[in-house]
Design a protein around this motif. Structure first.
Motif, PDB file in Angstrom:
ATOM      1  N   PHE A  52      27.075  -9.664  41.657  1.00 52.97           N
ATOM      2  CA  PHE A  52      26.088 -10.677  41.255  1.00 52.97           C
ATOM      3  C   PHE A  52      25.550 -10.395  39.854  1.00 52.97           C
ATOM      4  O   PHE A  52      25.554  -9.276  39.367  1.00 52.97           O
ATOM      5  CB  PHE A  52      24.945 -10.761  42.268  1.00 52.97           C
ATOM      6  CG  PHE A  52      24.326  -9.444  42.599  1.00 52.97           C
ATOM      7  CD1 PHE A  52      23.229  -9.001  41.901  1.00 52.97           C
ATOM      8  CD2 PHE A  52      24.862  -8.629  43.589  1.00 52.97           C
ATOM      9  CE1 PHE A  52      22.656  -7.767  42.183  1.00 52.97           C
ATOM     10  CE2 PHE A  52      24.306  -7.395  43.881  1.00 52.97           C
ATOM     11  CZ  PHE A  52      23.208  -6.961  43.179  1.00 52.97           C
ATOM     12  N   HIS A  53      25.092 -11.484  39.232  1.00 51.83           N
ATOM     13  CA  HIS A  53      24.509 -11.449  37.893  1.00 51.83           C
ATOM     14  C   HIS A  53      23.179 -10.692  37.913  1.00 51.83           C
ATOM     15  O   HIS A  53      22.333 -10.953  38.759  1.00 51.83           O
ATOM     16  CB  HIS A  53      24.272 -12.896  37.446  1.00 51.83           C
ATOM     17  CG  HIS A  53      23.559 -13.019  36.148  1.00 51.83           C
ATOM     18  ND1 HIS A  53      24.154 -12.697  34.941  1.00 51.83           N
ATOM     19  CD2 HIS A  53      22.310 -13.427  35.845  1.00 51.83           C
ATOM     20  CE1 HIS A  53      23.301 -12.906  33.966  1.00 51.83           C
ATOM     21  NE2 HIS A  53      22.160 -13.347  34.483  1.00 51.83           N
ATOM     22  N   PRO A  59      24.122  -7.553  28.704  1.00 45.10           N
ATOM     23  CA  PRO A  59      24.970  -8.130  29.750  1.00 45.10           C
ATOM     24  C   PRO A  59      25.217  -7.123  30.878  1.00 45.10           C
ATOM     25  O   PRO A  59      25.792  -6.058  30.658  1.00 45.10           O
ATOM     26  CB  PRO A  59      26.260  -8.499  29.013  1.00 45.10           C
ATOM     27  CG  PRO A  59      26.259  -7.711  27.753  1.00 45.10           C
ATOM     28  CD  PRO A  59      24.828  -7.463  27.405  1.00 45.10           C
ATOM     29  N   THR A  60      24.777  -7.499  32.090  1.00 45.06           N
ATOM     30  CA  THR A  60      24.693  -6.545  33.181  1.00 45.06           C
ATOM     31  C   THR A  60      25.095  -7.217  34.490  1.00 45.06           C
ATOM     32  O   THR A  60      24.725  -8.362  34.738  1.00 45.06           O
ATOM     33  CB  THR A  60      23.238  -6.038  33.316  1.00 45.06           C
ATOM     34  OG1 THR A  60      22.742  -5.712  32.028  1.00 45.06           O
ATOM     35  CG2 THR A  60      23.158  -4.832  34.225  1.00 45.06           C
ATOM     36  N   VAL A  61      25.804  -6.481  35.325  1.00 49.80           N
ATOM     37  CA  VAL A  61      26.252  -7.017  36.607  1.00 49.80           C
ATOM     38  C   VAL A  61      25.966  -5.994  37.713  1.00 49.80           C
ATOM     39  O   VAL A  61      25.902  -4.791  37.449  1.00 49.80           O
ATOM     40  CB  VAL A  61      27.761  -7.360  36.520  1.00 49.80           C
ATOM     41  CG1 VAL A  61      28.612  -6.115  36.367  1.00 49.80           C
ATOM     42  CG2 VAL A  61      28.227  -8.207  37.676  1.00 49.80           C
TER      43      VAL A  61
ATOM     44  N   LEU B  25      30.162 -15.097  35.037  1.00 51.92           N
ATOM     45  CA  LEU B  25      31.240 -14.113  35.198  1.00 51.92           C
ATOM     46  C   LEU B  25      31.529 -13.711  36.640  1.00 51.92           C
ATOM     47  O   LEU B  25      32.664 -13.383  36.971  1.00 51.92           O
ATOM     48  CB  LEU B  25      30.935 -12.852  34.376  1.00 51.92           C
ATOM     49  CG  LEU B  25      31.032 -13.012  32.862  1.00 51.92           C
ATOM     50  CD1 LEU B  25      30.729 -11.690  32.191  1.00 51.92           C
ATOM     51  CD2 LEU B  25      32.401 -13.535  32.450  1.00 51.92           C
ATOM     52  N   SER B  26      30.513 -13.722  37.485  1.00 56.88           N
ATOM     53  CA  SER B  26      30.767 -13.267  38.864  1.00 56.88           C
ATOM     54  C   SER B  26      31.556 -14.296  39.666  1.00 56.88           C
ATOM     55  O   SER B  26      32.074 -13.992  40.726  1.00 56.88           O
ATOM     56  CB  SER B  26      29.453 -12.924  39.571  1.00 56.88           C
ATOM     57  OG  SER B  26      28.626 -14.071  39.650  1.00 56.88           O
ATOM     58  N   GLY B  27      31.667 -15.539  39.154  1.00 54.77           N
ATOM     59  CA  GLY B  27      32.383 -16.586  39.909  1.00 54.77           C
ATOM     60  C   GLY B  27      31.413 -17.455  40.680  1.00 54.77           C
ATOM     61  O   GLY B  27      30.235 -17.566  40.318  1.00 54.77           O
TER      62      GLY B  27
END
Lengths: 209, 209
Positions: A52-53, A59-61, B25-27
Protein backbone atom coordinates in the motif's frame (compact mmCIF):
# COMPACT_ATOMS: atom_id res chain seq x y z
CA UNK A 1 -30.92 -10.74 3.47
CA UNK A 2 -28.05 -9.67 5.68
CA UNK A 3 -25.78 -12.21 7.38
CA UNK A 4 -24.34 -11.06 10.71
CA UNK A 5 -21.20 -12.43 12.35
CA UNK A 6 -20.06 -11.09 15.68
CA UNK A 7 -16.53 -11.58 16.97
CA UNK A 8 -17.47 -14.66 19.00
CA UNK A 9 -19.07 -16.40 16.02
CA UNK A 10 -16.07 -15.51 13.83
CA UNK A 11 -13.70 -17.04 16.38
CA UNK A 12 -15.91 -20.15 16.70
CA UNK A 13 -16.17 -20.70 12.93
CA UNK A 14 -14.05 -23.28 11.10
CA UNK A 15 -10.57 -21.88 10.52
CA UNK A 16 -10.90 -21.98 6.70
CA UNK A 17 -14.18 -20.03 6.92
CA UNK A 18 -12.69 -17.41 9.24
CA UNK A 19 -9.57 -17.08 7.07
CA UNK A 20 -11.52 -16.67 3.82
CA UNK A 21 -14.09 -14.28 5.28
CA UNK A 22 -11.66 -11.98 7.06
CA UNK A 23 -9.25 -11.96 4.10
CA UNK A 24 -12.10 -10.77 1.87
CA UNK A 25 -13.37 -7.91 4.03
CA UNK A 26 -11.18 -5.08 2.75
CA UNK A 27 -12.44 -5.63 -0.82
CA UNK A 28 -10.24 -5.75 -3.92
CA UNK A 29 -6.54 -5.83 -3.12
CA UNK A 30 -3.40 -4.77 -4.94
CA UNK A 31 -1.41 -7.66 -6.36
CA UNK A 32 2.36 -7.52 -6.70
CA UNK A 33 5.09 -10.08 -7.10
CA UNK A 34 7.93 -9.24 -4.75
CA UNK A 35 11.39 -10.11 -6.04
CA UNK A 36 14.34 -10.56 -3.67
CA UNK A 37 17.77 -12.21 -3.60
CA UNK A 38 19.64 -13.59 -0.63
CA UNK A 39 23.31 -12.99 0.17
CA UNK A 40 24.46 -16.10 -1.67
CA UNK A 41 22.61 -15.12 -4.84
CA UNK A 42 19.45 -17.26 -4.78
CA UNK A 43 16.47 -15.27 -6.06
CA UNK A 44 12.96 -15.47 -4.63
CA UNK A 45 9.58 -14.42 -5.98
CA UNK A 46 6.27 -14.38 -4.10
CA UNK A 47 2.81 -12.81 -4.54
CA UNK A 48 1.64 -10.16 -2.08
CA UNK A 49 -1.73 -8.47 -1.67
CA UNK A 50 -0.82 -6.25 1.27
CA UNK A 51 1.20 -3.57 -0.53
CA UNK A 52 0.00 0.00 0.00
CA UNK A 53 0.87 3.64 -0.60
CA UNK A 54 2.50 5.45 2.35
CA UNK A 55 3.57 8.76 0.86
CA UNK A 56 4.79 10.54 -2.27
CA UNK A 57 7.38 12.89 -0.69
CA UNK A 58 9.58 11.02 -0.06
CA UNK A 59 8.20 8.22 -2.29
CA UNK A 60 7.39 5.43 0.15
CA UNK A 61 5.52 2.14 0.09
CA UNK A 62 4.43 -0.34 2.77
CA UNK A 63 4.24 -4.13 2.73
CA UNK A 64 2.75 -6.23 5.51
CA UNK A 65 4.33 -9.66 6.10
CA UNK A 66 3.07 -12.59 8.08
CA UNK A 67 6.21 -14.18 9.56
CA UNK A 68 5.04 -17.78 9.66
CA UNK A 69 3.71 -18.23 6.15
CA UNK A 70 5.08 -18.95 2.69
CA UNK A 71 6.27 -15.36 2.36
CA UNK A 72 9.03 -15.91 4.93
CA UNK A 73 11.96 -16.04 2.47
CA UNK A 74 10.93 -12.69 1.07
CA UNK A 75 10.97 -11.01 4.48
CA UNK A 76 14.26 -12.66 5.46
CA UNK A 77 15.91 -11.53 2.23
CA UNK A 78 14.68 -7.95 2.68
CA UNK A 79 15.93 -7.77 6.27
CA UNK A 80 19.23 -9.38 5.26
CA UNK A 81 20.00 -7.38 2.12
CA UNK A 82 17.80 -4.26 2.35
CA UNK A 83 16.34 -4.53 -1.17
CA UNK A 84 13.21 -5.74 -2.95
CA UNK A 85 11.18 -5.13 -6.08
CA UNK A 86 7.44 -4.80 -6.71
CA UNK A 87 6.10 -6.09 -10.01
CA UNK A 88 2.55 -5.75 -11.34
CA UNK A 89 0.87 -8.96 -12.52
CA UNK A 90 -1.09 -9.22 -15.79
CA UNK A 91 -3.59 -11.68 -17.26
CA UNK A 92 -0.73 -13.29 -19.22
CA UNK A 93 1.05 -14.58 -16.11
CA UNK A 94 -1.32 -14.42 -13.12
CA UNK A 95 -1.38 -18.22 -12.89
CA UNK A 96 2.42 -18.35 -12.72
CA UNK A 97 2.24 -15.55 -10.13
CA UNK A 98 -0.17 -17.63 -8.01
CA UNK A 99 2.07 -20.67 -8.39
CA UNK A 100 5.08 -18.79 -6.94
CA UNK A 101 3.34 -19.11 -3.55
CA UNK A 102 4.11 -22.86 -3.54
CA UNK A 103 6.93 -23.92 -1.23
CA UNK A 104 9.84 -24.32 -3.63
CA UNK A 105 13.39 -25.05 -2.60
CA UNK A 106 14.81 -23.45 -5.76
CA UNK A 107 14.15 -19.96 -7.14
CA UNK A 108 10.48 -19.41 -8.00
CA UNK A 109 11.56 -17.60 -11.18
CA UNK A 110 12.92 -20.86 -12.59
CA UNK A 111 10.29 -23.05 -10.99
CA UNK A 112 7.32 -21.30 -12.63
CA UNK A 113 9.05 -20.02 -15.78
CA UNK A 114 9.12 -16.26 -15.17
CA UNK A 115 12.24 -14.47 -16.44
CA UNK A 116 14.25 -12.37 -13.99
CA UNK A 117 15.91 -9.17 -15.16
CA UNK A 118 18.16 -6.51 -13.60
CA UNK A 119 18.36 -2.76 -14.20
CA UNK A 120 20.66 0.03 -13.04
CA UNK A 121 22.76 -2.27 -10.87
CA UNK A 122 19.85 -2.74 -8.45
CA UNK A 123 20.49 -5.81 -6.25
CA UNK A 124 17.03 -7.42 -6.35
CA UNK A 125 15.52 -9.04 -9.47
CA UNK A 126 12.57 -7.71 -11.46
CA UNK A 127 9.99 -9.76 -13.37
CA UNK A 128 10.78 -9.16 -17.07
CA UNK A 129 7.15 -9.40 -18.24
CA UNK A 130 5.74 -7.00 -15.63
CA UNK A 131 4.48 -3.66 -17.05
CA UNK A 132 5.23 -1.81 -13.78
CA UNK A 133 8.43 -2.53 -11.86
CA UNK A 134 9.43 -0.69 -8.69
CA UNK A 135 12.81 -0.91 -6.94
CA UNK A 136 12.66 -0.41 -3.16
CA UNK A 137 15.16 -0.20 -0.33
CA UNK A 138 14.33 -0.99 3.30
CA UNK A 139 13.71 2.07 5.48
CA UNK A 140 12.11 0.61 8.59
CA UNK A 141 10.44 -2.57 9.83
CA UNK A 142 7.81 -2.56 12.56
CA UNK A 143 6.37 -5.62 14.31
CA UNK A 144 2.69 -5.26 15.20
CA UNK A 145 1.87 -6.34 18.74
CA UNK A 146 -1.49 -7.87 17.84
CA UNK A 147 -0.16 -10.84 15.85
CA UNK A 148 3.54 -10.28 15.11
CA UNK A 149 2.97 -9.36 11.49
CA UNK A 150 5.81 -7.18 10.21
CA UNK A 151 5.28 -3.90 8.39
CA UNK A 152 8.15 -3.15 6.03
CA UNK A 153 8.47 0.48 4.98
CA UNK A 154 10.29 0.83 1.66
CA UNK A 155 11.87 3.80 -0.08
CA UNK A 156 11.05 3.88 -3.81
CA UNK A 157 14.38 4.10 -5.67
CA UNK A 158 13.37 3.42 -9.29
CA UNK A 159 10.12 3.10 -11.26
CA UNK A 160 9.91 1.42 -14.67
CA UNK A 161 6.57 1.64 -16.46
CA UNK A 162 5.41 0.82 -20.00
CA UNK A 163 4.66 4.21 -21.50
CA UNK A 164 1.31 3.12 -22.97
CA UNK A 165 0.01 3.10 -19.38
CA UNK A 166 1.56 6.36 -18.14
CA UNK A 167 -0.85 9.31 -18.27
CA UNK A 168 0.48 12.84 -18.81
CA UNK A 169 -0.28 13.76 -15.19
CA UNK A 170 1.74 10.86 -13.79
CA UNK A 171 -1.14 8.53 -12.93
CA UNK A 172 -1.17 5.00 -14.33
CA UNK A 173 -3.88 3.56 -16.58
CA UNK A 174 -4.21 0.13 -15.01
CA UNK A 175 -6.53 -1.13 -17.76
CA UNK A 176 -4.02 -0.32 -20.50
CA UNK A 177 -1.25 -1.89 -18.43
CA UNK A 178 -3.36 -5.02 -17.91
CA UNK A 179 -2.78 -5.01 -14.14
CA UNK A 180 -4.64 -7.74 -12.22
CA UNK A 181 -6.32 -7.32 -8.81
CA UNK A 182 -7.30 -10.05 -6.35
CA UNK A 183 -9.59 -10.81 -3.44
CA UNK A 184 -9.31 -13.19 -0.53
CA UNK A 185 -6.55 -15.74 -1.01
CA UNK A 186 -7.00 -17.01 -4.53
CA UNK A 187 -9.39 -15.03 -6.77
CA UNK A 188 -8.15 -12.81 -9.60
CA UNK A 189 -9.83 -10.01 -11.57
CA UNK A 190 -9.24 -7.40 -14.23
CA UNK A 191 -10.54 -3.89 -13.65
CA UNK A 192 -13.33 -2.33 -15.76
CA UNK A 193 -13.20 1.45 -15.48
CA UNK A 194 -16.27 3.32 -14.26
CA UNK A 195 -14.92 6.88 -14.26
CA UNK A 196 -12.23 9.27 -13.15
CA UNK A 197 -13.79 11.98 -11.00
CA UNK A 198 -12.89 15.64 -10.46
CA UNK A 199 -11.53 16.95 -7.15
CA UNK A 200 -14.43 17.09 -4.66
CA UNK A 201 -15.47 20.43 -3.15
CA UNK A 202 -18.56 21.26 -1.09
CA UNK A 203 -21.44 22.47 -3.28
CA UNK A 204 -19.62 21.77 -6.54
CA UNK A 205 -21.00 18.98 -8.81
CA UNK A 206 -18.51 16.24 -9.67
CA UNK A 207 -17.40 15.84 -13.25
CA UNK A 208 -15.91 12.88 -15.07
CA UNK A 209 -12.41 13.86 -16.20
CA UNK B 1 8.89 1.52 -24.58
CA UNK B 2 9.76 1.68 -20.90
CA UNK B 3 9.84 4.95 -18.99
CA UNK B 4 12.34 5.08 -16.13
CA UNK B 5 12.16 7.40 -13.13
CA UNK B 6 14.87 7.29 -10.50
CA UNK B 7 14.38 8.77 -7.04
CA UNK B 8 16.02 12.09 -7.98
CA UNK B 9 13.76 12.58 -11.01
CA UNK B 10 10.68 11.66 -8.92
CA UNK B 11 11.64 14.26 -6.32
CA UNK B 12 12.31 16.88 -9.02
CA UNK B 13 9.00 16.28 -10.83
CA UNK B 14 5.98 18.58 -10.38
CA UNK B 15 4.22 17.74 -7.14
CA UNK B 16 0.98 16.67 -8.89
CA UNK B 17 2.95 14.30 -11.14
CA UNK B 18 4.82 12.76 -8.22
CA UNK B 19 1.62 12.41 -6.19
CA UNK B 20 -0.33 10.75 -9.02
CA UNK B 21 2.51 8.44 -10.04
CA UNK B 22 3.44 7.23 -6.57
CA UNK B 23 -0.22 6.82 -5.56
CA UNK B 24 -0.73 4.53 -8.57
CA UNK B 25 2.25 2.23 -8.06
CA UNK B 26 0.68 -0.39 -5.81
CA UNK B 27 -2.02 -1.13 -8.43
CA UNK B 28 -5.72 -1.49 -7.69
CA UNK B 29 -6.65 -0.51 -4.15
CA UNK B 30 -9.42 -1.45 -1.76
CA UNK B 31 -12.06 1.23 -1.36
CA UNK B 32 -13.98 1.68 1.87
CA UNK B 33 -16.00 4.47 3.41
CA UNK B 34 -15.00 4.85 7.05
CA UNK B 35 -17.80 5.94 9.35
CA UNK B 36 -17.07 7.57 12.72
CA UNK B 37 -18.80 9.75 15.31
CA UNK B 38 -17.24 12.25 17.68
CA UNK B 39 -18.04 12.57 21.41
CA UNK B 40 -20.73 15.19 20.84
CA UNK B 41 -22.54 13.02 18.29
CA UNK B 42 -21.50 14.48 14.91
CA UNK B 43 -20.97 11.72 12.38
CA UNK B 44 -18.22 11.68 9.75
CA UNK B 45 -17.74 9.69 6.56
CA UNK B 46 -14.65 9.58 4.36
CA UNK B 47 -13.24 7.36 1.59
CA UNK B 48 -10.07 5.34 2.23
CA UNK B 49 -7.95 3.27 -0.10
CA UNK B 50 -5.34 2.17 2.44
CA UNK B 51 -7.32 -0.49 4.30
CA UNK B 52 -5.68 -3.92 4.45
CA UNK B 53 -5.93 -7.35 6.04
CA UNK B 54 -3.71 -7.92 9.08
CA UNK B 55 -4.89 -11.27 10.42
CA UNK B 56 -7.84 -13.62 10.82
CA UNK B 57 -7.14 -14.91 14.34
CA UNK B 58 -7.90 -12.59 16.01
CA UNK B 59 -9.77 -10.83 13.16
CA UNK B 60 -7.77 -7.66 12.57
CA UNK B 61 -7.62 -4.92 9.96
CA UNK B 62 -5.23 -2.02 9.31
CA UNK B 63 -5.87 1.51 8.04
CA UNK B 64 -3.15 4.00 7.17
CA UNK B 65 -3.92 7.68 7.82
CA UNK B 66 -2.15 10.78 6.62
CA UNK B 67 -2.50 13.23 9.52
CA UNK B 68 -2.59 16.47 7.52
CA UNK B 69 -5.19 15.62 4.90
CA UNK B 70 -8.97 15.61 4.60
CA UNK B 71 -9.16 12.37 6.55
CA UNK B 72 -8.16 14.10 9.79
CA UNK B 73 -11.63 14.05 11.39
CA UNK B 74 -11.79 10.32 10.90
CA UNK B 75 -8.49 9.70 12.69
CA UNK B 76 -9.37 12.15 15.49
CA UNK B 77 -12.71 10.44 16.05
CA UNK B 78 -11.14 6.99 16.16
CA UNK B 79 -8.48 8.06 18.65
CA UNK B 80 -11.10 9.89 20.74
CA UNK B 81 -13.84 7.24 20.79
CA UNK B 82 -12.12 3.98 19.83
CA UNK B 83 -14.64 2.95 17.14
CA UNK B 84 -15.06 3.02 13.36
CA UNK B 85 -16.85 1.20 10.57
CA UNK B 86 -15.71 0.03 7.13
CA UNK B 87 -18.28 0.06 4.34
CA UNK B 88 -17.84 -1.27 0.80
CA UNK B 89 -18.74 1.11 -2.03
CA UNK B 90 -20.81 0.05 -5.06
CA UNK B 91 -21.45 1.51 -8.53
CA UNK B 92 -24.73 2.97 -7.20
CA UNK B 93 -23.00 5.41 -4.84
CA UNK B 94 -19.31 5.68 -5.74
CA UNK B 95 -19.76 9.31 -6.78
CA UNK B 96 -21.30 10.17 -3.40
CA UNK B 97 -18.42 8.24 -1.79
CA UNK B 98 -15.87 10.36 -3.71
CA UNK B 99 -17.74 13.53 -2.74
CA UNK B 100 -17.42 12.72 1.00
CA UNK B 101 -13.73 13.67 0.64
CA UNK B 102 -14.74 17.35 0.26
CA UNK B 103 -14.13 19.52 3.32
CA UNK B 104 -17.57 19.69 4.87
CA UNK B 105 -18.34 21.34 8.19
CA UNK B 106 -21.46 19.20 8.70
CA UNK B 107 -21.76 15.39 8.59
CA UNK B 108 -20.83 13.98 5.18
CA UNK B 109 -23.78 11.56 5.45
CA UNK B 110 -26.21 14.49 5.20
CA UNK B 111 -24.04 16.52 2.84
CA UNK B 112 -23.88 13.86 0.12
CA UNK B 113 -27.16 12.08 0.84
CA UNK B 114 -25.98 8.72 2.18
CA UNK B 115 -28.11 7.24 4.96
CA UNK B 116 -26.46 6.33 8.26
CA UNK B 117 -27.64 3.29 10.19
CA UNK B 118 -26.76 1.63 13.51
CA UNK B 119 -26.70 -2.04 14.53
CA UNK B 120 -26.16 -3.92 17.78
CA UNK B 121 -25.57 -0.74 19.79
CA UNK B 122 -22.27 -0.14 18.01
CA UNK B 123 -21.16 3.46 18.54
CA UNK B 124 -20.04 4.34 14.99
CA UNK B 125 -22.43 4.71 12.02
CA UNK B 126 -22.67 2.35 9.04
CA UNK B 127 -23.60 3.27 5.47
CA UNK B 128 -27.09 1.82 4.94
CA UNK B 129 -26.58 1.04 1.24
CA UNK B 130 -23.23 -0.73 1.65
CA UNK B 131 -23.34 -4.51 0.94
CA UNK B 132 -20.44 -5.19 3.37
CA UNK B 133 -20.28 -3.40 6.71
CA UNK B 134 -17.57 -4.04 9.32
CA UNK B 135 -17.54 -2.72 12.89
CA UNK B 136 -14.05 -2.16 14.32
CA UNK B 137 -12.58 -1.09 17.64
CA UNK B 138 -9.18 0.54 18.04
CA UNK B 139 -6.43 -1.83 19.20
CA UNK B 140 -3.25 0.12 18.54
CA UNK B 141 -2.02 3.16 16.64
CA UNK B 142 1.54 3.47 15.35
CA UNK B 143 3.15 6.58 13.88
CA UNK B 144 5.60 5.82 11.07
CA UNK B 145 8.89 7.69 11.35
CA UNK B 146 9.26 8.26 7.62
CA UNK B 147 6.40 10.75 7.21
CA UNK B 148 4.23 10.68 10.36
CA UNK B 149 1.44 8.69 8.74
CA UNK B 150 -0.51 6.78 11.39
CA UNK B 151 -1.28 3.08 11.16
CA UNK B 152 -4.48 2.22 13.02
CA UNK B 153 -4.89 -1.44 13.94
CA UNK B 154 -8.55 -2.38 14.39
CA UNK B 155 -10.22 -5.39 15.98
CA UNK B 156 -13.14 -6.66 13.87
CA UNK B 157 -16.18 -6.78 16.17
CA UNK B 158 -19.07 -7.36 13.73
CA UNK B 159 -19.44 -8.22 10.04
CA UNK B 160 -22.67 -7.64 8.08
CA UNK B 161 -22.75 -8.96 4.52
CA UNK B 162 -25.51 -9.39 1.92
CA UNK B 163 -25.91 -13.15 1.66
CA UNK B 164 -25.94 -13.15 -2.15
CA UNK B 165 -22.22 -12.36 -1.95
CA UNK B 166 -21.20 -14.80 0.81
CA UNK B 167 -19.71 -18.05 -0.53
CA UNK B 168 -20.12 -21.29 1.44
CA UNK B 169 -16.42 -21.25 2.41
CA UNK B 170 -16.62 -17.76 3.90
CA UNK B 171 -15.04 -15.84 1.00
CA UNK B 172 -16.91 -12.92 -0.54
CA UNK B 173 -17.98 -12.70 -4.19
CA UNK B 174 -17.07 -9.08 -4.87
CA UNK B 175 -18.71 -9.11 -8.31
CA UNK B 176 -22.08 -10.19 -6.89
CA UNK B 177 -21.74 -7.62 -4.13
CA UNK B 178 -20.95 -4.90 -6.68
CA UNK B 179 -17.86 -3.73 -4.76
CA UNK B 180 -15.85 -0.96 -6.45
CA UNK B 181 -12.05 -0.68 -6.52
CA UNK B 182 -9.94 2.40 -7.23
CA UNK B 183 -6.52 3.53 -8.37
CA UNK B 184 -4.51 6.66 -7.72
CA UNK B 185 -6.59 9.41 -6.17
CA UNK B 186 -9.74 9.52 -8.26
CA UNK B 187 -10.31 6.60 -10.64
CA UNK B 188 -12.94 3.93 -9.98
CA UNK B 189 -13.42 0.42 -11.41
CA UNK B 190 -15.56 -2.68 -11.15
CA UNK B 191 -13.84 -6.07 -11.09
CA UNK B 192 -14.20 -8.64 -13.90
CA UNK B 193 -13.32 -12.10 -12.61
CA UNK B 194 -10.57 -14.08 -14.33
CA UNK B 195 -10.52 -17.17 -12.11
CA UNK B 196 -10.27 -18.61 -8.66
CA UNK B 197 -7.21 -20.84 -8.45
CA UNK B 198 -6.47 -23.96 -6.41
CA UNK B 199 -3.89 -24.02 -3.60
CA UNK B 200 -0.42 -23.96 -5.17
CA UNK B 201 1.97 -26.88 -4.57
CA UNK B 202 5.28 -27.63 -6.28
CA UNK B 203 4.82 -29.90 -9.31
CA UNK B 204 1.02 -29.85 -9.13
CA UNK B 205 -0.88 -28.13 -12.00
CA UNK B 206 -3.22 -25.34 -10.89
CA UNK B 207 -6.93 -25.76 -11.38
CA UNK B 208 -9.72 -23.22 -11.59
CA UNK B 209 -12.06 -23.82 -8.66
Amino acid sequence: MIRHFDKASILEAESFFRRDLINSLSGYKSLNLIGTKNKIGTTNLSPFSQVFHIGATPPTVGVLFRPHTVERHTLENILETGFFTLNHVTEEFYKEAHQTAARYEESEFEAVGLKEVYFDNFFAPFVASSPVKVACSLLESITLQVNETVLVVGSIEHVYVEDKGLNADGSLDLEKLGTVTCSGLDTYYLGKKLARLSYPKPGKPLQEI
